[in-house]
Design a protein around this motif. Structure first.
Motif, PDB file in Angstrom:
ATOM      1  N   CYS A  38       0.830  -1.210   0.000  1.00 40.40           N
ATOM      2  CA  CYS A  38       0.000   0.000   0.000  1.00 40.40           C
ATOM      3  C   CYS A  38       0.858   1.249   0.000  1.00 40.40           C
ATOM      4  O   CYS A  38       0.331   2.344   0.015  1.00 40.40           O
ATOM      5  N   LYS A  39       2.151   1.105   0.049  1.00 39.50           N
ATOM      6  CA  LYS A  39       3.031   2.278   0.143  1.00 39.50           C
ATOM      7  C   LYS A  39       4.039   2.289  -0.992  1.00 39.50           C
ATOM      8  O   LYS A  39       3.731   2.675  -2.106  1.00 39.50           O
ATOM      9  N   HIS A  40       5.267   1.847  -0.736  1.00 41.96           N
ATOM     10  CA  HIS A  40       6.319   2.008  -1.734  1.00 41.96           C
ATOM     11  C   HIS A  40       6.262   0.985  -2.872  1.00 41.96           C
ATOM     12  O   HIS A  40       6.865   1.199  -3.905  1.00 41.96           O
ATOM     13  N   HIS A  41       5.516  -0.097  -2.718  1.00 45.42           N
ATOM     14  CA  HIS A  41       5.358  -1.055  -3.811  1.00 45.42           C
ATOM     15  C   HIS A  41       3.938  -1.040  -4.382  1.00 45.42           C
ATOM     16  O   HIS A  41       3.482  -2.015  -4.982  1.00 45.42           O
ATOM     17  N   PHE A  42       3.230   0.062  -4.189  1.00 42.52           N
ATOM     18  CA  PHE A  42       1.824   0.138  -4.598  1.00 42.52           C
ATOM     19  C   PHE A  42       1.645  -0.076  -6.097  1.00 42.52           C
ATOM     20  O   PHE A  42       0.787  -0.832  -6.529  1.00 42.52           O
ATOM     21  N   GLN A  43       2.484   0.568  -6.888  1.00 44.21           N
ATOM     22  CA  GLN A  43       2.357   0.477  -8.346  1.00 44.21           C
ATOM     23  C   GLN A  43       2.552  -0.967  -8.814  1.00 44.21           C
ATOM     24  O   GLN A  43       1.810  -1.476  -9.643  1.00 44.21           O
ATOM     25  N   ARG A  44       3.534  -1.614  -8.267  1.00 43.81           N
ATOM     26  CA  ARG A  44       3.831  -2.998  -8.618  1.00 43.81           C
ATOM     27  C   ARG A  44       2.653  -3.917  -8.265  1.00 43.81           C
ATOM     28  O   ARG A  44       2.256  -4.780  -9.045  1.00 43.81           O
ATOM     29  N   GLU A  45       2.083  -3.723  -7.077  1.00 46.21           N
ATOM     30  CA  GLU A  45       0.965  -4.554  -6.640  1.00 46.21           C
ATOM     31  C   GLU A  45      -0.279  -4.317  -7.506  1.00 46.21           C
ATOM     32  O   GLU A  45      -1.018  -5.248  -7.805  1.00 46.21           O
ATOM     33  N   MET A  46      -0.501  -3.054  -7.906  1.00 43.73           N
ATOM     34  CA  MET A  46      -1.643  -2.768  -8.778  1.00 43.73           C
ATOM     35  C   MET A  46      -1.494  -3.461 -10.116  1.00 43.73           C
ATOM     36  O   MET A  46      -2.449  -4.018 -10.657  1.00 43.73           O
ATOM     37  N   MET A  47      -0.286  -3.428 -10.672  1.00 39.29           N
ATOM     38  CA  MET A  47      -0.062  -4.067 -11.971  1.00 39.29           C
ATOM     39  C   MET A  47      -0.235  -5.576 -11.887  1.00 39.29           C
ATOM     40  O   MET A  47      -0.636  -6.215 -12.843  1.00 39.29           O
ATOM     41  N   ARG A  48       0.042  -6.147 -10.732  1.00 36.48           N
ATOM     42  CA  ARG A  48      -0.134  -7.586 -10.535  1.00 36.48           C
ATOM     43  C   ARG A  48      -1.565  -7.924 -10.135  1.00 36.48           C
ATOM     44  O   ARG A  48      -1.881  -9.095  -9.907  1.00 36.48           O
ATOM     45  N   ALA A  51      -4.223  -5.005  -5.594  1.00 39.58           N
ATOM     46  CA  ALA A  51      -4.415  -3.759  -4.859  1.00 39.58           C
ATOM     47  C   ALA A  51      -5.148  -4.072  -3.563  1.00 39.58           C
ATOM     48  O   ALA A  51      -6.131  -4.796  -3.554  1.00 39.58           O
TER      49      ALA A  51
END
Length: 125
Positions: A38-48, A51
């Motif tokens: 939910c913080k510094h890896h948010f973009q990566r998690e959304m792409m996977r 979210a």
């Protein structure tokens, strides 16, 4: 065939981390597992497609209660005009045309009013 990392870094003190503290522990990769989703890896998690977060409301102590409307009581009445509904709750939708004695776990205020208006009786069991 390329050399494996095991052999490549054999004898090396820092295994390619330089002279500083690079590559030491999980801090160099931003945490372990799903850390930072939910913080510094948010973009990566959304792409996977992972979210995180909550949405909507949640009732913690909700319990399902079976209901019966006042309009259904006419057809349910047996000889003598007595109805036993057990653990059901009576709600006030519909009309009651004849006096009945209704026994149930609960009654809404409107249902109680309609049953008594028709000359019936309310019994909370």
């Amino acid at each position: 065939m390329p050399k494996s990392n095991l052999k490549k870094f054999r004898g090396s003190r820092t295994c390619g981390g330089g002279t500083h503290k690079n590559r030491r522990g999980a801090g160099s990769r931003g945490g372990r597992g799903n850390a930072g989703g939910c913080k510094h890896h948010f973009q990566r998690e959304m792409m996977r497609g992972r979210a995180m977060g909550k949405n909507g409301f949640f009732k913690h102590n909700a319990r399902e209660v079976e209901i019966v409307n006042v309009g259904d009581l006419d057809s349910m009445a047996v000889e003598g005009g007595r109805i036993d509904l057990g653990k059901k709750k009576v709600l006030g939708k519909g009309k009651l045309t004849r006096p009945v004695t209704v026994s149930a776990a609960g009654f809404s205020a409107v249902a109680r009013e309609k049953i008594e208006e028709a000359g019936g009786e309310v019994v909370v069991s």
